[in-house]
Design a protein around this motif. Structure first.
Motif, PDB file in Angstrom:
ATOM      1  N   ARG A   1      65.953  93.845 -23.646  1.00  0.00           N
ATOM      2  CA  ARG A   1      65.144  93.171 -24.741  1.00  0.00           C
ATOM      3  C   ARG A   1      63.458  93.032 -24.725  1.00  0.00           C
ATOM      4  N   GLN A   2      63.452  92.857 -23.067  1.00  0.00           N
ATOM      5  CA  GLN A   2      61.464  92.757 -22.535  1.00  0.00           C
ATOM      6  C   GLN A   2      60.896  93.866 -23.041  1.00  0.00           C
TER       7      GLN A   2
ATOM      8  N   LEU B   1      60.625  95.150 -25.995  1.00  0.00           N
ATOM      9  CA  LEU B   1      60.050  94.540 -27.397  1.00  0.00           C
ATOM     10  C   LEU B   1      59.074  93.623 -26.563  1.00  0.00           C
ATOM     11  N   THR B   2      58.644  92.935 -25.906  1.00  0.00           N
ATOM     12  CA  THR B   2      58.004  91.513 -25.646  1.00  0.00           C
ATOM     13  C   THR B   2      57.015  92.598 -24.402  1.00  0.00           C
TER      14      THR B   2
ATOM     15  N   ALA C   1      55.663  95.421 -25.174  1.00  0.00           N
ATOM     16  CA  ALA C   1      55.024  96.666 -26.161  1.00  0.00           C
ATOM     17  C   ALA C   1      53.997  95.317 -27.088  1.00  0.00           C
TER      18      ALA C   1
ATOM     19  N   LEU D   1      57.782  95.637 -34.403  1.00  0.00           N
ATOM     20  CA  LEU D   1      58.145  94.966 -33.417  1.00  0.00           C
ATOM     21  C   LEU D   1      58.379  93.377 -33.262  1.00  0.00           C
TER      22      LEU D   1
ATOM     23  N   ILE E   1      61.831  92.037 -32.408  1.00  0.00           N
ATOM     24  CA  ILE E   1      61.801  90.756 -31.364  1.00  0.00           C
ATOM     25  C   ILE E   1      63.094  89.805 -31.425  1.00  0.00           C
TER      26      ILE E   1
ATOM     27  N   ALA F   1      66.439  90.212 -31.682  1.00  0.00           N
ATOM     28  CA  ALA F   1      66.771  90.111 -30.112  1.00  0.00           C
ATOM     29  C   ALA F   1      66.360  88.884 -29.339  1.00  0.00           C
ATOM     30  N   TYR F   2      66.143  87.978 -29.898  1.00  0.00           N
ATOM     31  CA  TYR F   2      65.446  87.359 -29.132  1.00  0.00           C
ATOM     32  C   TYR F   2      66.021  85.565 -30.127  1.00  0.00           C
TER      33      TYR F   2
ATOM     34  N   ASN G   1      63.064  85.044 -21.566  1.00  0.00           N
ATOM     35  CA  ASN G   1      62.324  86.167 -20.638  1.00  0.00           C
ATOM     36  C   ASN G   1      62.976  85.801 -18.662  1.00  0.00           C
TER      37      ASN G   1
END
Lengths: 489, 121
Positions: A156-157, A159-160, A162, B97, B101, B104-105, B117
Motif C-alpha cells: 500500500r506504500q 499509493l502514498t 505515487a 489515488l 489511500i 488501504a489506510y 508507513n
C-alpha cells in the motif's frame, strides 16, 4: 509514409493505447504492446540512421510550417534518445516479469498496458518535439501515466509514493509551464530554434532570467537532481519492479535530455555557463548526489531502494557531464545515460525475477540464491560491476569519458571525486554479491523461466557488449554532443 | 508605482503562493490537491492576462475589417485550454489515488499515513 516517421513514432503508441481497451485479454494485450514497442524501435533505428547520413530531420505537424506550427525536429541527440527509450521498452514490455509485483485486480491488466503505452508515447513525444509547449503537454502525459503505474505496486506504500510523486511532479511540470510562459511573453514564439534565434539579444532581461530559473528547477525536479530527488526512492521502491525498470531506464534520461536541450539549444552554452556560471551551482550538487546517493545505497535493506539511491548517484554523474559543457564531458554524460539505462533496466528486471520467485525484494531475499537462480544472480553481479565501472563493462567507458572531460577542463579534484564515489559503489555491490553467493538460502526456489531471464540478460549482455565495442554508443553520443554544442562535424 | 501597474501579475504570484503554501502546509491530502489546483490556476491566469491587449476585443475578424482592429492575442488562451485539461486530469488521478489511500489506510491525513508507513516497514 517514410517522411512521416518522426511523427508516427509518437502517434503509434498514443493510438495503440486505446486499442488495449478493446483487446482486453491479457495475452493479446501483451502481444500488442510488445509489437508496438518493437515497431517503435524499428522506426527509431531508421530515424537514427537517417539523421547520421542525411542530417537534421524536421517535420511540420499537420502541414503548418514552423515557427507557427508545431515542429518535430530530430538531430543526432533526439534520435539517439529515441533509440534508447524504444529499446528499453521493447525489452521490458514483452518480459515475463511485467506483471510481477502488481496489485492489479483480475481482468484489469489491459489498463496497465495502456498506461505503459501512454508513458512510452509521452517519452517519445518529449524527445522528438521542437516546440516548448508541446514538451509540457508530453511531460504531463508521461507523468500522469507514471503516477498510475507506480500506484499499482503490491504494497500500500505504493499509493502514498505515487501521491507524493504526483504532488512533486505537478509542481515541476507547472514550473516548466511558468518558465515557458516567461519566454513566450518576451519572444512571442514557442519554437525552440526560433527561440534560440531571438533570445541572444534579450538575454539580459530579468523576465528571461526568471524563465530560465523556472525551467531549470522544473526540469531538475523531473530529473531528480540532488536535493530535488525526494520523490524518487519511494516511487522506484514501491512501483512494480518492471515499471521501475522501465521508468528508471527512460524517464530520468528523457528529463536529462530536456535540460540539455534547454541549456544548449535554447539558451546556448555561452549564456548559461560563461555568463550565469550555472556549473558552479550544478557541479557541487552533482558531486553531492554522487556521494549521498552511493552512501545511502550502502545502508539500504531493500534491493529496489538500493538501486533507486544508486540511480540518484548516477544522475549525478550525468549532470556532471552536462556541467563540463565540452565535447568530451557531454559525450561522457550522454554515453553514461545510454549505459545507465541498460544497466539499471537490467538490474531492476533481475530484481523483478527475484520478486517473482521469492515474493520479496529485500536484500535478505537473495541470500544464497547464487546456486538456485544462477542466471539472475549473475545478471545482478555483472550489472553491479558495470555500476562500479569495472573495465570491460559499459560503466567503465562512460566514467572514462567523464574523468577525461574533467581533466580537460583542469578540474583535477572532480576527477578524483568521480573515482572515489565509484569506490563506494563497490561496497553496495559487494554486499549483494556476498549475500547472493555466500549467504544461507532462505527460499526453496528454482530459476525463473526464460521469458524472464532472457530480457534481463539482453540488457545486461548489452552492457558487456558496449563495454568493449564502443563505436555505436560513443560514436552516437559524440555526434549528439557535437549537435548540442553546435559544432559541425 | 510602476510595480503596482502590473497588478495582474501580483494577483498571479499571490495565488501561486497560496497554492504552494497549501500544498506544503496542509496534512489533508484533498486539501493538498486543492492547493495544487490553485497553483495551476494561477499559471492559467498568468497566461490569460498575458494575452490581453488593452482595448482589444475578441480575436474574431468582423466583416469589412480594415486591419485596424485591436484584438487580444488568442494563442496563450488556446494554450491554456490544454493546460486546463492537464490540470483536470491531474486532479482526477490525484483524487483517485486519495480514494485508494483511504481504502488501504483508513485515513487521508499525511502524518497518520507516515506513522502507519513507518510502523509497517
Amino acid at each position: 509514409m517514410s517522411e512521416h516517421l518522426s511523427a508516427l513514432i509518437v502517434v503509434l503508441p498514443l493510438l495503440a493505447a486505446p486499442v488495449c481497451l478493446l483487446l482486453r485479454q491479457t495475452r493479446m494485450v501483451r502481444a500488442w504492446t510488445s509489437i508496438v514497442a518493437w515497431a517503435c524501435l524499428c522506426m527509431a533505428l531508421t530515424l537514427l540512421e537517417r539523421v547520421h547520413t542525411g542530417g537534421v530531420i524536421t517535420y511540420a505537424m499537420g502541414g503548418w510550417d514552423p515557427p507557427l506550427g508545431i515542429e518535430y525536429r530530430l538531430d543526432a541527440l533526439n534520435a539517439y534518445l529515441l533509440v534508447i527509450v524504444t529499446a528499453i521498452a521493447s525489452v521490458v514490455f514483452p518480459s515475463g516479469v511485467i506483471l510481477t509485483d502488481t496489485s492489479l485486480p483480475e481482468g484489469k491488466a489491459h489498463l496497465y498496458f495502456a498506461a505503459l503505452l501512454l508513458c512510452l508515447a509521452g517519452l517519445l513525444g518529449i524527445t522528438s518535439t521542437g516546440d516548448l509547449f508541446n514538451v509540457f503537454v508530453f511531460v504531463e502525459i508521461t507523468s500522469l501515466s507514471s503516477y498510475t503505474l507506480i500506484s499499482l505496486g503490491k504494497n500500500r506504500q505504493a499509493l502514498t509514493a505515487a501521491f507524493s510523486y504526483l504532488v512533486m511532479g505537478t509542481i515541476g511540470g507547472t514550473f516548466l509551464l511558468v518558465g515557458i510562459g516567461f519566454l513566450y511573453q518576451v519572444t512571442g514564439t514557442l519554437n525552440m530554434n526560433d527561440l534560440a534565434l531571438r533570445l541572444p539579444e534579450l538575454l539580459g532581461s530579468r523576465t528571461i532570467l526568471a524563465g530560465f530559473a523556472f525551467l531549470m528547477v522544473g526540469g531538475s525536479i523531473k530529473l531528480a537532481v540532488f536535493p530535488l530527488h525526494q520523490w524518487l526512492p519511494n516511487a522506484y521502491t514501491h512501483a512494480p519492479a518492471a515499471v521501475s525498470a522501465f521508468i528508471a531506464a527512460t524517464a530520468t534520461k528523457v528529463s536529462y535530455y530536456l535540460l540539455a536541450r534547454i541549456i544548449f539549444t535554447v539558451f546556448g552554452a555561452a549564456f548559461v555557463f560563461d555568463a550565469l556560471h550555472l556549473h558552479w551551482l550544478l557541479m557541487p550538487l552533482a558531486i553531492a548526489a554522487m556521494f549521498a546517493g552511493s552512501l545511502a545505497a550502502v545502508f539500504q535493506t531493500d534491493l529496489k531502494r538500493l538501486l533507486a539511491y544508486s540511480s540518484i548517484a548516477q544522475i549525478g554523474y550525468m549532470t556532471l557531464g552536462l556541467c563540463m559543457a565540452s565535447e568530451t564531458g557531454l559525450t561522457g554524460g550522454i554515453v553514461h545515460l545510454f549505459n545507465h539505462a541498460l544497466m539499471k533496466g537490467g538490474l531492476f528486471l533481475a530484481v523483478a525475477c527475484v520478486v517473482m520467485r521469492t515474493g520479496s525484494s529485500s536484500v535478505n531475499a537473495i541470500s544464497g540464491l547464487g546456486r538456485k537462480m544462477p542466471l539472475t544472480m549473475a545478471a545482478i553481479v555483472v550489472g553491479g560491476l558495470s555500476l562500479i565501472g569495472v573495465p570491460g563493462t559499459a560503466g567503465f567507458i562512460s566514467k572514462w569519458y567523464l574523468v577525461v572531460g574533467a581533466l580537460e577542463r583542469g578540474w583535477y579534484a572532480v576527477s578524483v571525486l568521480i573515482l572515489l564515489s565509484s569506490l563506494i559503489a563497490v561496497v553496495y555491490v559487494w554486499r549483494l554479491v556476498e549475500t547472493a553467493f555466500f549467504g544461507v538460502p532462505e527460499h526453496e526456489v528454482c530459476e525463473v523461466p526464460w521469458t524472464s531471464w532472457l530480457p534481463t540478460w539482453i540488457l545486461i549482455g548489452a552492457t558487456l557488449v558496449f563495454g568493449i565495442w564502443t563505436d555505436v554508443t560513443v560514436g552516437g553520443a559524440s555526434a549528439a554532443a557535437r549537435a548540442l554544442l553546435g559544432v559541425t562535424p | 508605482m510602476e510595480a503596482l501597474g502590473i497588478w495582474n501579475y501580483w494577483g498571479v504570484v499571490l495565488l501561486m503562493m497560496i497554492g504552494l503554501y497549501t500544498v506544503i502546509a496542509r496534512d489533508h491530502l484533498v486539501k493538498k490537491l486543492i492547493g495544487l489546483g490553485i497553483f495551476q490556476v494561477a499559471v492559467i491566469l498568468f497566461y490569460v492576462s498575458m494575452g490581453k491587449v488593452t482595448g482589444g476585443t475578441a480575436p474574431i475578424i468582423p466583416e469589412g475589417a480594415d486591419g485596424s482592429e485591436v484584438y487580444s492575442n488568442p494563442l496563450p488562451h488556446v494554450l491554456m485550454l490544454t493546460a486546463i485539461v492537464v490540470g483536470v486530469a491531474t486532479l482526477a488521478v490525484g483524487l483517485a489515488l486519495v480514494i485508494r489511500i483511504r481504502e488501504a489506510y483508513g485515513t487521508v491525513e499525511e502524518d497518520e499515513l507516515q506513522r502507519q508507513n513507518r510502523a509497517g516497514s
